[in-house]
Scaffold this motif. Structure first.
Motif, PDB file in Angstrom:
ATOM      1  N   SER A  42     -16.427 -37.001  -2.162  1.00  0.00           N
ATOM      2  CA  SER A  42     -15.730 -37.254  -0.901  1.00  0.00           C
ATOM      3  C   SER A  42     -14.280 -37.642  -1.183  1.00  0.00           C
ATOM      4  N   ARG A  43     -13.490 -37.743  -0.127  1.00  0.00           N
ATOM      5  CA  ARG A  43     -12.108 -38.208  -0.291  1.00  0.00           C
ATOM      6  C   ARG A  43     -12.107 -39.711  -0.498  1.00  0.00           C
ATOM      7  N   ASN A  44     -11.178 -40.197  -1.291  1.00  0.00           N
ATOM      8  CA  ASN A  44     -11.058 -41.632  -1.523  1.00  0.00           C
ATOM      9  C   ASN A  44     -10.854 -42.370  -0.201  1.00  0.00           C
ATOM     10  N   GLY A  45     -11.658 -43.404  -0.012  1.00  0.00           N
ATOM     11  CA  GLY A  45     -11.517 -44.224   1.189  1.00  0.00           C
ATOM     12  C   GLY A  45     -12.159 -43.648   2.430  1.00  0.00           C
ATOM     13  N   ALA A  46     -12.834 -42.492   2.311  1.00  0.00           N
ATOM     14  CA  ALA A  46     -13.479 -41.879   3.481  1.00  0.00           C
ATOM     15  C   ALA A  46     -14.973 -42.217   3.471  1.00  0.00           C
ATOM     16  N   PRO A  47     -15.428 -43.156   4.314  1.00  0.00           N
ATOM     17  CA  PRO A  47     -16.850 -43.560   4.295  1.00  0.00           C
ATOM     18  C   PRO A  47     -17.750 -42.492   4.899  1.00  0.00           C
ATOM     19  N   LEU A  48     -18.999 -42.473   4.445  1.00  0.00           N
ATOM     20  CA  LEU A  48     -19.984 -41.557   5.018  1.00  0.00           C
ATOM     21  C   LEU A  48     -20.574 -42.182   6.281  1.00  0.00           C
ATOM     22  N   ASN A  49     -20.760 -41.368   7.305  1.00  0.00           N
ATOM     23  CA  ASN A  49     -21.451 -41.810   8.514  1.00  0.00           C
ATOM     24  C   ASN A  49     -22.232 -40.638   9.093  1.00  0.00           C
TER      25      ASN A  49
ATOM     26  N   LYS B 101     -21.672 -27.064   6.401  1.00  0.00           N
ATOM     27  CA  LYS B 101     -20.761 -25.926   6.481  1.00  0.00           C
ATOM     28  C   LYS B 101     -20.788 -25.201   5.140  1.00  0.00           C
ATOM     29  N   TYR B 102     -20.877 -23.868   5.184  1.00  0.00           N
ATOM     30  CA  TYR B 102     -21.051 -23.083   3.961  1.00  0.00           C
ATOM     31  C   TYR B 102     -19.719 -22.524   3.458  1.00  0.00           C
ATOM     32  N   PHE B 103     -19.608 -22.485   2.117  1.00  0.00           N
ATOM     33  CA  PHE B 103     -18.406 -21.946   1.480  1.00  0.00           C
ATOM     34  C   PHE B 103     -18.819 -20.968   0.387  1.00  0.00           C
ATOM     35  N   GLU B 104     -17.918 -20.051   0.078  1.00  0.00           N
ATOM     36  CA  GLU B 104     -18.244 -18.969  -0.844  1.00  0.00           C
ATOM     37  C   GLU B 104     -18.202 -19.377  -2.310  1.00  0.00           C
ATOM     38  N   SER B 105     -17.433 -20.416  -2.647  1.00  0.00           N
ATOM     39  CA  SER B 105     -17.244 -20.763  -4.060  1.00  0.00           C
ATOM     40  C   SER B 105     -17.067 -22.258  -4.220  1.00  0.00           C
ATOM     41  N   PRO B 106     -17.280 -22.778  -5.440  1.00  0.00           N
ATOM     42  CA  PRO B 106     -17.032 -24.204  -5.701  1.00  0.00           C
ATOM     43  C   PRO B 106     -15.591 -24.596  -5.422  1.00  0.00           C
ATOM     44  N   GLU B 107     -14.647 -23.707  -5.766  1.00  0.00           N
ATOM     45  CA  GLU B 107     -13.242 -24.014  -5.532  1.00  0.00           C
ATOM     46  C   GLU B 107     -12.959 -24.196  -4.042  1.00  0.00           C
ATOM     47  N   ALA B 108     -13.576 -23.330  -3.219  1.00  0.00           N
ATOM     48  CA  ALA B 108     -13.382 -23.437  -1.775  1.00  0.00           C
ATOM     49  C   ALA B 108     -13.997 -24.724  -1.235  1.00  0.00           C
ATOM     50  N   LEU B 109     -15.139 -25.123  -1.789  1.00  0.00           N
ATOM     51  CA  LEU B 109     -15.777 -26.376  -1.372  1.00  0.00           C
ATOM     52  C   LEU B 109     -14.874 -27.565  -1.675  1.00  0.00           C
ATOM     53  N   ILE B 110     -14.330 -27.614  -2.885  1.00  0.00           N
ATOM     54  CA  ILE B 110     -13.462 -28.729  -3.279  1.00  0.00           C
ATOM     55  C   ILE B 110     -12.233 -28.795  -2.379  1.00  0.00           C
ATOM     56  N   GLU B 111     -11.642 -27.647  -2.114  1.00  0.00           N
ATOM     57  CA  GLU B 111     -10.455 -27.605  -1.254  1.00  0.00           C
ATOM     58  C   GLU B 111     -10.790 -28.089   0.149  1.00  0.00           C
ATOM     59  N   ALA B 112     -11.992 -27.753   0.629  1.00  0.00           N
ATOM     60  CA  ALA B 112     -12.405 -28.176   1.969  1.00  0.00           C
ATOM     61  C   ALA B 112     -12.541 -29.691   2.051  1.00  0.00           C
ATOM     62  N   VAL B 113     -13.107 -30.295   1.020  1.00  0.00           N
ATOM     63  CA  VAL B 113     -13.246 -31.758   1.007  1.00  0.00           C
ATOM     64  C   VAL B 113     -11.869 -32.413   0.898  1.00  0.00           C
ATOM     65  N   LYS B 114     -10.995 -31.816   0.096  1.00  0.00           N
ATOM     66  CA  LYS B 114      -9.647 -32.372  -0.080  1.00  0.00           C
ATOM     67  C   LYS B 114      -8.847 -32.368   1.221  1.00  0.00           C
ATOM     68  N   ASN B 115      -8.900 -31.242   1.959  1.00  0.00           N
ATOM     69  CA  ASN B 115      -8.050 -31.128   3.147  1.00  0.00           C
ATOM     70  C   ASN B 115      -8.731 -31.565   4.440  1.00  0.00           C
TER      71      ASN B 115
ATOM     72  N   ASN C 154      -9.345 -34.372 -13.302  1.00  0.00           N
ATOM     73  CA  ASN C 154      -8.000 -34.776 -12.870  1.00  0.00           C
ATOM     74  C   ASN C 154      -7.825 -34.663 -11.349  1.00  0.00           C
ATOM     75  N   SER C 155      -8.875 -34.962 -10.589  1.00  0.00           N
ATOM     76  CA  SER C 155      -8.807 -34.880  -9.140  1.00  0.00           C
ATOM     77  C   SER C 155      -8.801 -36.286  -8.555  1.00  0.00           C
ATOM     78  N   ASP C 156      -8.211 -36.427  -7.369  1.00  0.00           N
ATOM     79  CA  ASP C 156      -8.205 -37.722  -6.702  1.00  0.00           C
ATOM     80  C   ASP C 156      -9.404 -37.879  -5.769  1.00  0.00           C
ATOM     81  N   LEU C 157     -10.367 -36.976  -5.860  1.00  0.00           N
ATOM     82  CA  LEU C 157     -11.573 -37.103  -5.066  1.00  0.00           C
ATOM     83  C   LEU C 157     -12.467 -38.212  -5.615  1.00  0.00           C
ATOM     84  N   GLN C 158     -13.273 -38.764  -4.739  1.00  0.00           N
ATOM     85  CA  GLN C 158     -14.173 -39.855  -5.113  1.00  0.00           C
ATOM     86  C   GLN C 158     -15.556 -39.303  -5.423  1.00  0.00           C
TER      87      GLN C 158
END
Length: 465
Positions: free
Chosen positions: A135-142, A170-184, A203-207
């Motif tokens: 998840s994104r840093n500081g973004a709690p799950l609910n 939500k479905y994504f075609e690739s791992p890279e697309a999944l990571i980008e979706a969580v980031k943005n 080297n990602s700022d994701l949590q």
């Protein structure tokens, strides 16, 4: 209900049908005749599941499961051709297995109950993966968190539906697309395994947050191919955890070949410094080497961790023991632990209850490490088998007794959600007691003492009856 009233029922079935000849490399004449008559073995696999199985740059399957099957067929001296068929859809993979279009499928995440309903057979678990929430840093799950899933990675969706029911996917075609979706922010979170992290999230700022539960990976076989099922069921135990870890490390390392552009994106400042003192060619070379080494170190760490408990595994333990053999510290000590009653917990309360005991023992060892961090030169616990743990340490006799008392206090004060208590057999040996003994001899002595402690425990339990 059967397991409740007959605690040994599942263990007896496993012994009878799977593990009776698990150490034997001899196939019966009937089994060999089946392979000869059947001919080519067709194995379907979920593609892009690095490092477990995927299609390599050469168009052929590669991964830990293929290494395992190659090893097994060689060990059993089976000279039958094997072909691998890639799939993008898990349901289609299972359908083709049921319809005999393929003979086996890898990897499969179903429980035995699910497999029985689908009329397929599952081999014993090959590898267990600890799972993480990304998840994104500081973004709690609910309850409104939207989970991202890669279409070709079915365990992600399975895990979310089982442990995060009600959440949208939500479905994504690739791992890279999944990571980008969580980031943005297009998705709030994703469930991933440690190899996904090692390959795509350096080297990602994701949590990344560890979850309590884990996923088992196994091989599914059509029940009409029983000789194939029996053969594949023995492969994992014959190959061993250490070889499985090495194979996972190798394929993790092979799969990630970052270009210089990726390195620049994540290490811009360092690249500028290098560029100042060298040429562009030198920058590219040095930058790529640095990143590659870091990626390899990350993969090494992944291959040395037990994913159920988070403790270092047998591979890390054997490496440390070999290192100690050269150092030969005078304060070196070994403690061997084995959980009492784990089989009973598994058989009467289920494997979740057994996992609770295993995770609890690991937590105890982690607590001991935290307690001793400022006081001891070295203390580390390892999970080396199913319910087997080892602690290697450098302590004097007084410190060792304090650690033992701390462990007893933790056990006496613990009450689980599924188990009312925990009991552990312990064996300890030290170089202060056996000054001329090697590290391996100290382990053997501690192991013998642990078994004596376990024998006393069961004698005492029997007398109380």
């Amino acid at each position: 209900m059967i397991s409740t009233y007959i605690p040994d029922y599942k263990a007896n079935l496993k012994e009878k049908y799977i593990l009776k000849n698990s150490q034997s490399l001899i196939l019966s004449s009937e089994e060999r005749a089946w392979f000869k008559q059947h001919g080519t073995i067709r194995i379907g696999f979920m593609d892009k599941m690095v490092p477990f199985i995927s299609t390599g740059p050469d168009g052929h399957a590669r991964g830990m499961f293929k290494d395992l099957i190659n090893y097994g067929f060689k060990k059993f001296n089976l000279n039958v051709p094997v072909t691998y068929v890639p799939y993008q859809d898990m349901q289609q993979l299972i359908n083709d297995l049921q319809e005999h279009k393929i003979d086996a499928a890898i990897p499969i995440y179903d429980t035995q109950w699910e497999a029985e309903n689908k009329h397929i057979l599952l081999t014993p678990n090959v590898v267990r993966m600890k799972m993480y929430v990304l998840s994104r840093n500081g973004a709690p799950l609910n309850q409104d968190t939207l989970f991202a899933v890669v279409k070709s990675l079915p365990p992600q969706e399975r895990y979310i539906r089982q442990f995060f029911p009600g959440h949208k996917i939500k479905y994504f075609e690739s791992p890279e697309a999944l990571i980008e979706a969580v980031k943005n922010g297009d998705a709030g979170a994703a469930v991933v395994d440690p190899y996904f992290i090692s390959l795509y999230i350096q080297n990602s700022d994701l949590q990344v947050t560890s979850l309590e539960d884990s996923e088992d990976l196994t091989i599914a076989v059509n029940p009409d191919n029983h000789p194939l099922f029996l053969t594949m069921s023995r492969m994992g135990e014959l190959w061993g955890d250490s070889n499985i870890a090495d194979s996972l490390l190798k394929h993790t390392d092979e799969a990630f070949t970052p270009g210089f552009a990726y390195y620049v994106q994540h290490n811009y400042g360092k690249v500028i410094v290098i560029a100042i003192i060298g040429t562009g060619v030198l920058t590219a070379l040095v930058g790529t080497i640095i990143f590659r080494n870091r990626q390899k170190e990350a993969a090494e760490r992944m291959a040395s961790i037990d994913f159920l408990t988070g403790l270092p595994n047998r591979r890390a333990y054997e490496e440390k023991l070999l290192e100690e053999e050269h150092v030969h510290s005078e304060q070196f000590a070994v403690a061997v632990f084995d959980i009492n009653g784990l089989k009973k917990a598994n058989d009467t309360l289920g494997h979740v209850a057994g996992d609770e005991l295993i995770k609890t023992m690991a937590k105890f060892l982690m607590n001991l490490k935290d307690e001793s961090k400022e006081k001891l030169p070295f203390f580390q616990g390892y999970r080396v088998g199913g319910d087997e743990f080892v602690a290697l340490m450098q302590v004097d006799d007084r410190q060792r007794l304090l650690l033992h008392q701390s462990l007893l206090d933790q056990m006496n004060n613990w009450k689980g959600a599924l188990n009312p208590c925990i009991s552990v057999s312990v064996g300890v040996s030290s170089r202060s007691e056996f000054p001329d003994s090697s590290s391996n001899e100290l382990v053997r002595i501690a192991d013998n003492r642990m078994y004596q402690d376990k024998l006393n425990y069961y004698r005492s339990a029997e007398e109380k009856k």
